[in-house]
Every structure is written in C-alpha cells, then in structure tokens.
Motif scaffolding. Structure first.
Motif: not given
Length: 139
Positions: A59-60, A63, A67
């Motif tokens: 998930r990180n 993201s 970004r």
C-alpha cells in the motif's frame, strides 16, 4: 477359582497401572500438543504480521508511486505552461525590443540633425581661476 475380592484386586491393580500409564501418556501428549499449538500460534502470528507488513508495504509503495506520478504530472504541466509563457513573452519581448530600437534610432537621428556634429570649444584666454573656454559659434 479366585474369590470375588481377589479378582477385584487383580483387576484394580492392573487397571490402576494401565490408568497411570494412560495418564502419563496423556500428559506427554498434552505437552507435545501444547508445544505444537504454541509453535503453530506463533507461526500464524508471524504469517499474519508478515501479511499485514506485506500489505502495508504494498500500500505504501502504491501510494508513493501515485504521489510521484502526480508530482511528475504537475511538473510536466508546469514546464509546459512555462514554455508557453516564455514563447508568448518572448514574442512580446521581441516586439518591445524592436520598439525600443526604433525609438532610440529616431532619437539619435533627431540629435544628429539638431547638432550637426560634436560641439567645439574655443580658448578665450586665462583668468585667476585658470583657462577659459567657450563653445565655438557656428555662424
């Protein structure tokens, strides 16, 4: 044949020993099962933590990628807008430069027509402050 009490005593002694063996066997089995249960439970906890950790990592990472994609898209749009502004301002700057050159050329031509060359000085003599000079008359 043995009496009823002797038979009961024989069964009791044999049964008690069997019962004691079964109890000791069950205690050993219980300890083995408890160790297996603890091991399996810790493996499940580790797997769950690893799964959560992997999920959190994924998930990180996703993201971060989004970004960065958003940031690069904004940078690309900004560079595109800046290039368009520079092109527009470049044309305006060229027009302003041409106007300034035309104004300075006209001013220089007007100055040349009014003075007909550089002014000349004529020596008039000396006084207490030093030499005296004046503009030469052009008549």
């Amino acid at each position: 044949m043995a009496s009823r009490d002797e038979r009961i005593e024989g069964y009791y002694e044999q049964s008690a020993w069997d019962l004691a063996e079964r109890v000791v066997g069950l205690e050993d089995e219980t300890e083995r099962l408890r160790a297996a249960w603890t091991s399996a439970r810790s493996r499940v906890k580790r797997a769950r933590w690893a799964g959560v950790s992997d999920l959190r990592f994924t998930r990180n990472m996703w993201s971060d990628a989004l970004r960065d994609l958003h940031r690069y898209r904004l940078a690309w749009l900004s560079a595109r807008r800046r290039a368009a502004d520079e092109a527009n301002l470049g044309m305006e700057a060229l027009e302003l430069r041409d106007q300034e050159i035309a104004r300075l050329t006209a001013e220089l031509d007007a100055l040349r027509e009014s003075t007909h060359g550089a002014p000349r000085l004529e020596h008039m003599g000396s006084d207490e402050d030093g030499d005296v000079w004046r503009l030469e008359s052009r008549t």
